[in-house]
Scaffold this active site. Structure first.
Site, PDB file in Angstrom:
ATOM      1  CB  ALA A   1      14.969  11.389 -36.230  1.00 18.38           C
ATOM      2  CD  GLU A   2      21.766  12.642 -37.675  1.00 15.54           C
ATOM      3  OE1 GLU A   2      22.326  13.075 -38.272  1.00 15.54           O
ATOM      4  OE2 GLU A   2      22.031  12.408 -36.164  1.00 15.54           O
TER       5      GLU A   2
ATOM      6  CD  GLU B   1      31.889  31.361 -30.998  1.00 16.40           C
ATOM      7  OE1 GLU B   1      32.558  30.399 -30.547  1.00 16.40           O
ATOM      8  OE2 GLU B   1      32.486  32.306 -31.461  1.00 16.40           O
TER       9      GLU B   1
ATOM     10  CG  ASP C   1      27.123  22.077 -32.294  1.00 15.07           C
ATOM     11  OD1 ASP C   1      26.880  21.958 -33.549  1.00 15.07           O
ATOM     12  OD2 ASP C   1      27.654  21.384 -31.557  1.00 15.07           O
TER      13      ASP C   1
ATOM     14  NE  ARG D   1      40.196  18.777 -40.669  1.00  7.79           N
ATOM     15  CZ  ARG D   1      41.312  18.270 -39.976  1.00  7.79           C
ATOM     16  NH1 ARG D   1      41.388  19.088 -38.823  1.00  7.79           N
ATOM     17  NH2 ARG D   1      42.069  17.550 -40.512  1.00  7.79           N
TER      18      ARG D   1
ATOM     19  CG  ASN E   1      26.264  20.783 -38.543  1.00  9.02           C
ATOM     20  OD1 ASN E   1      26.549  19.650 -39.233  1.00  9.02           O
ATOM     21  ND2 ASN E   1      26.420  20.699 -37.299  1.00  9.02           N
TER      22      ASN E   1
ATOM     23  N   GLY F   1      29.612   9.223 -45.452  1.00  7.08           N
ATOM     24  CA  GLY F   1      28.823   9.969 -46.435  1.00  7.08           C
ATOM     25  C   GLY F   1      27.626   9.308 -46.513  1.00  7.08           C
TER      26      GLY F   1
ATOM     27  CG  HIS G   1      24.502  18.713 -32.580  1.00  9.25           C
ATOM     28  ND1 HIS G   1      25.908  18.560 -32.847  1.00  9.25           N
ATOM     29  CD2 HIS G   1      24.258  18.282 -31.357  1.00  9.25           C
ATOM     30  CE1 HIS G   1      26.188  18.285 -31.417  1.00  9.25           C
ATOM     31  NE2 HIS G   1      25.157  17.998 -30.741  1.00  9.25           N
TER      32      HIS G   1
END
Length: 220
Positions: A179-180, A149, A151, A94, A108, A15, A110
């Site tokens: 960076a995220e 699909e 990414d 998931r 999302n 988390g 990545h």
């Protein structure tokens, strides 16, 4: 003025992305509230961040449903009930089928510059190990909308990170995650400011809207 987004955050682990979003909201750097946290397991440590903030929690395990469709519907039913504007996948592991009413409403992040080192099986340090094996000089992170699909959804924004010769997967992971921590709140704030539009798979970011001051066009 930014709209205050209602976010459903999905987690499967520590988390830390959830914690980062909570901090940005507390510091008034993100116009949002987290209305529900959905976890793929009851045994993940990330739930403590939701509990500390008294955020409602739902545990929805894949093994409780026979099909992916039933599992996905259970997740999005919870989001609808919470009146979530967007679903934020934060280390969620998931697969989900995205219903039509949540098209371009599921995000999302990545840990690479998509389309490099992404797709099924590419998550966590696997991504960084592959990047180092390939010998890239720049990696980074990508915030994107989620489609059916892995990414492949429209890219909202990306941030580049230098890859150093003595990097390990863990070291590169730390640099990319830093960076995220900036990229995800930044993307969500763009949505809060209604500056994001999607045409096909192209995401357009509009410039900031400025308010016109009364009397600014008066000639003296």
């Amino acid at each position: 003025m930014a709209k205050k987004l209602r976010l459903a955050v999905f987690i499967s682990g520590t988390g830390r992305t959830l914690k980062n979003l909570i901090e940005y909201i507390h510091n008034e750097q993100l116009s949002a509230e987290i209305v529900i946290v959905v976890s793929s397991s009851a045994n993940v440590t990330g739930l403590q961040h939701a509990e500390k903030e008294s955020i409602p929690i739902e545990i929805i395990e894949r093994c409780s449903y026979e099909s992916l469709s039933e599992f996905s519907e259970a997740n999005f039913s919870v989001c609808r009930a919470a009146r979530a504007d967007y679903v934020v996948l934060a280390g969620y592991l998931r697969r989900l089928e995205i219903p039509s009413d949540f098209e371009n409403r599921v995000l999302n992040i990545h840990p690479s510059l998509i389309p490099s080192f992404c797709g099924k099986g590419y998550y966590g340090n696997i991504v960084h190990s592959k990047a180092l094996e390939y010998g890239v000089k720049i990696s980074g992170c990508t915030v994107h909308f989620v489609d059916q699909e892995y990414d492949t959804g429209p890219i909202i924004l990306q941030k580049a990170v230098e890859v150093c010769e003595d990097d390990t997967a863990n070291i590169l992971n730390d640099r990319v995650f830093a960076a995220e921590c900036q990229a995800y709140p930044e993307a969500l704030e763009l949505l809060a400011q209604s500056r994001v539009s999607v045409k096909g798979r192209i995401v357009q970011i509009d410039p900031p809207k400025t308010q016109k001051c009364v009397g600014e066009d008066i000639d003296f």
